[in-house]
Each structure stands twice: as C-alpha cells, then as structure tokens.
Design a protein around this motif. Sequence first.
Motif: not given
Length: 127
Positions: A16, A58, A74
């Motif tokens: 990401g 993001k 994450r």
Amino acid sequence: METITEGSWIGRLGLGLAPRELQCVLAVAQGMTAKEIAKLLGIAPGTVEKRLSAAMFKLGVLRRTAMVAEAMKRQIISPLCIVLAGLIAMHAVTGDADPMRRDRRVPERRIAQVRIIRKAESFDLHA
C-alpha cells in the motif's frame, strides 16, 4: 516480497505504500524529524512532508505516531529485533545442539583451591 531496511526497522513493499513513502515512515519510526529524513534521503524537507502526508492519508490516520502504529498493525513495518527474536526462537525449536557450545562451570571450586594453596605457602614462609 521485497523489503526496505532503514536503521533498526524493516518495511515491506507492495502493501500500500510507495517506496519513498515507506522510507519516510521507517525514518519516522526511528524518531527522525523531517529535516533529518530529508538530509538522509537527499531530498527537500517539503518533499518529506508531502510523502508523510500521503502515507498518513493511505493509512487513514492524522498523526505520525498513529501512522507508525497503523503501519505496524498492518505489518507494513516491523522492528528488526522482532525478526531477530523470531530467528532465535526458530533455532531453539529445531533442537540442534551446537557442539561448540559449552556451559561454563562455576569457578568457586578453583578459587577455593587457590586460597588453600596460598594459606599453605604463607605458613611455610613464617615457619
């Protein structure tokens, strides 16, 4: 999966964040300021701020500390000490006994023998 290592942190690409954003996030995780990051990467401090704000957008956070926490949550970044601890744990699980490893004996017995010899020598000198 490719990784980027900055100091004592490791970041994973393809989750990401762009490579420069990931480098900036790793530098923030080390406690660096925008000016320090800019000097490290050879870019302007304003560019660092833009990269960090893009990374925060993001990740859906508003603060730098929250950005680092969310990136860890994450599993985009992680400290190398966790990786090292994992490697040590895996080595312990395999059960390979290292033949070069030797447990040290307690040196008390040797010290006691030296003291007895010195006392015996002192008696010989005075006698």
